[in-house]
Each structure stands twice: as C-alpha cells, then as structure tokens.
Scaffold this active site. Structure first.
Site, PDB file in Angstrom:
ATOM      1  N   GLY A 153      57.811  30.043  23.655  1.00  0.00           N
ATOM      2  CA  GLY A 153      59.129  29.917  23.056  1.00  0.00           C
ATOM      3  C   GLY A 153      59.947  28.835  23.740  1.00  0.00           C
ATOM      4  CB  THR A 159      57.363  33.559  27.823  1.00  0.00           C
ATOM      5  OG1 THR A 159      57.937  33.670  26.520  1.00  0.00           O
ATOM      6  CG2 THR A 159      58.400  32.996  28.774  1.00  0.00           C
ATOM      7  CE1 TYR A 166      63.590  37.879  23.473  1.00  0.00           C
ATOM      8  CE2 TYR A 166      61.567  37.734  22.208  1.00  0.00           C
ATOM      9  CZ  TYR A 166      62.211  37.960  23.405  1.00  0.00           C
ATOM     10  OH  TYR A 166      61.490  38.278  24.537  1.00  0.00           O
TER      11      TYR A 166
END
Length: 379
Positions: free
Chosen positions: A73, A41, A187
């Site tokens: 992501g 990220t 997640y």
C-alpha cells in the site's frame, strides 16, 4: 487447518501450466500468466521514498515468475492517509522518482506492476507523522464502534477523490501498468462501504448503493485521469483489520448493490481479499468471494487467501509465526471452473520469490516455508 484435497488426478505440472500459465488481458494490459503478487506492507521506505532495496525486492519477484506485482500500500497525497511510518508515498517528486525506478526494474525482469493506492482512514493514530492530523472517516467512528477521528465533510470527500485521481495519473505517467485501489480491510474506502463505520445520513450513507457512492466517485475520477486501456483494480473484503467477522454484505444481493456502482464507474477487475480462498462466501453455493464478485459484476476477479500455505493468515496479535508449504490442486480446480481469473499470492511469495516458477513446474514441494521473521528484512 485442513485444506480440501482435489479429486483430480491429472499431472500437477501440466495442469498448473495449462491453468496458471495462460496469459490474461486486463484492459490494454496482457499478463504473461495468472499469478499475481498481492500487496504486503513492508515499511522499508524512510520518509516515504522507495529506494534501490525496494526495486530489487519487487524485481526479484518478477524474475521468479509473477505475472503481476501489486505493490505494498502506498499513501496518496493526503496528510491523514498515513497510519504507519516508513510506508512509501505515491506523491511528491522524490517518492515518484523512486517508484519509477521500481517499475523500470520490474519491467526489465519481465513483469508488470501496479501500485496499491491507499488511505488508511480511521486506522490512523495521532502518533504517526504528520503529527496533529486527526484520523478521518465517514462518521468519526473507529473499527471498534467507538468515536475516533473526525467525520469527513463534503469538501474532504472531494479532496480525497482528487488525491486518488492524481496518484493514478502519476502512476501512468511514470511507467506503471495499472493501479489498484485499496477498498478493503476497514481502511478509508471500505469504511464508507461498511455500516459499522458509516453512519452518515447524507447521500454517502444509508443503503448499500449510497455507501458505495464514495468508492464509485473515486473509481470514476481515476478512470477519467488515466488512459482508457489503463487497468483499474479494486480490492475489497468482508473482514476488517483485527475484526475478522465483519461483513459488508450478508448475501449476494447486498454484495451486488455495493459492487454494481463500482463496475459501472470503470473497475476493470476486482481483487477479493479473503483469509482462506477455499471457503464459500454465502450459504447455498461453493463460490468464494472472488467467485461471487465475478458472477455478480461480470468483471474479472482475483482470488487471494492462504494460497500455498498450510496455515491461514492471522493478524497481530497472535499472527501466524510459521507456515509450511501446501499444494494448489483445489485452487486449480476452481480456476478450471472459471470461478476467478487470477490468483494472488502474498506471504508465500514473501518467503520464496521463485514460488510462481515452482508452481508452474510442479515443484512446490521445493518452495521455502513462510516465517513471520521474514518481514523483518527486505529480501
């Protein structure tokens, strides 16, 4: 931290070329080598739109020799998917136009690229735009076991499945080479897989196969939305964000019950996220998580975890601030045994875009060291 040394005395350059330099085929896609860039990220996309700087960043890693780029992501088209600002979206005309330029630049550099499709689930906080949208997860339980967000309804589940499928179809339409579904690190998809966050009593909770239903439905919907040869990768992990001892499976049997439905639904390869690739996953075997995943599912697997670094990754707080460079002889030993098929590199590739070329030519002693300050710029 001690990375095990190899007992193999072959020339490191010839071994690396022979093992890492081989092409690899996933569905209808052939990679030029066995080195992938793992998702990291970066948060350099204001309003969720990747710009020219993002295109240059990924193209530079392809120029440096990575056979496959898995992007950071990217949020699917669901308000509750977001947990951090300046993360790119994978929906909407502006964001998709930006991503099309990224894919074009990577292809021009000789690489292949897949977006990582992401819904952050219960990691989301109310302070992240869009405001007033609560986190959503299987049971309204956060990673720490405390109440957080709201439990998803069956309509919510159907809508999220559709959003993943729409994003995958968009990826193929704008020129990407496949997709990776983020099913790791606590997640949303992983929150359904893990008993710590999934306490549902309907058909999406309970035993391992039931907890895998949501993920399998996403895979099946994505598979139906793209061409038969368009590769679908699935990223999994035992550990969760800031919960490194969490486990979705205590033994190979439990792991097989989780992954078999995903393989049957159409996963082409599994990307097994570990913090240290050389550690065995279960007692009684030297196989790491990628090795067990390949053995149990019959699908190709990708390994990742401190490749090329002399310190393990540690998440904030207390994340590794700096890491020196280390060799990859033990990694090559495992690749030679066909324990896994592709090697993903994260922070070492953030630090040095030419890491793949240096690995393939026996020049890792020239690789640039990783420093956490590198995350403050996109270069």
């Amino acid at each position: 931290m001690q990375i095990p040394s190899s007992q193999t005395h072959a020339d490191p350059r010839s071994r690396a070329v022979h093992l890492l330099g081989r092409p690899f085929t996933l569905g209808g896609l052939t990679l030029r080598n066995r080195i992938a860039m793992a998702a990291v990220t970066r948060r350099f996309s204001p309003d969720g739109v990747p710009g020219e700087n993002v295109a240059v960043y990924y193209a530079r890693r392809a120029e440096g020799g990575a056979g496959l780029i898995v992007t950071e992501g990217t949020y699917i088209g669901r308000d509750a998917a977001a947990a951090y600002d300046r993360v790119p979206h994978f929906h909407g005309a502006r964001a998709l136009a930006g991503w099309a330029r990224v894919a074009e630049r990577v292809h021009a550099a000789g690489g292949r690229i897949m977006p990582q499709l992401w819904h952050t689930g219960v990691v989301r906080t109310d302070a992240v735009p869009p405001l007033g949208v609560p986190a959503e997860g299987p049971s309204g339980v956060g990673l720490d076991g405390r109440p957080h967000g709201r439990a998803m309804t069956l309509d919510d589940i159907d809508a999220v499945v559709e959003a993943f499928a729409e994003a995958a179809a968009a990826a193929e339409r704008i020129g990407f080479d496949g997709v990776e579904l983020h099913g790791a690190h606590g997640y949303l998809i992983d929150a359904f897989l893990w008993h710590g966050t999934n306490t549902r009593t309907d058909s999406y909770g309970g035993g391992h196969a039931s907890r895998a239903r949501f993920a399998a439905e996403i895979v099946a919907a994505v598979r139906a939305a793209v061409s038969p040869g368009f590769p679908v990768l699935f990223r999994l992990s035992q550990w969760k964000t800031d919960h490194y001892d969490a486990r979705v499976a205590e033994d190979p049997g439990e792991l097989e019950r989780l992954l078999a439905p995903l393989a049957a639904a159409g996963v082409d390869a599994f990307h097994a996220s570990t913090r240290r690739y050389w550690l065995p996953e279960f007692d009684g075997s030297d196989l790491n998580l990628a090795g067990w995943t390949k053995k149990l599912t019959g699908r190709p697997s990708i390994t990742v975890g401190s490749v090329g670094l002399d310190q393990q990754f540690a998440g904030a707080p207390g994340r590794t601030q700096r890491s020196g460079v280390t060799g990859i002889a033990p990694l090559l030993d495992r690749l030679e045994r066909d324990e896994f098929d592709v090697v993903a590199v994260a922070r070492a590739l953030v630090a040095d875009p030419d890491w793949p070329a240096k690995a393939l030519t026996g020049r890792l002693h020239e690789a640039l060291p990783y420093d956490a300050s590198l995350l403050d710029a996109l270069v």
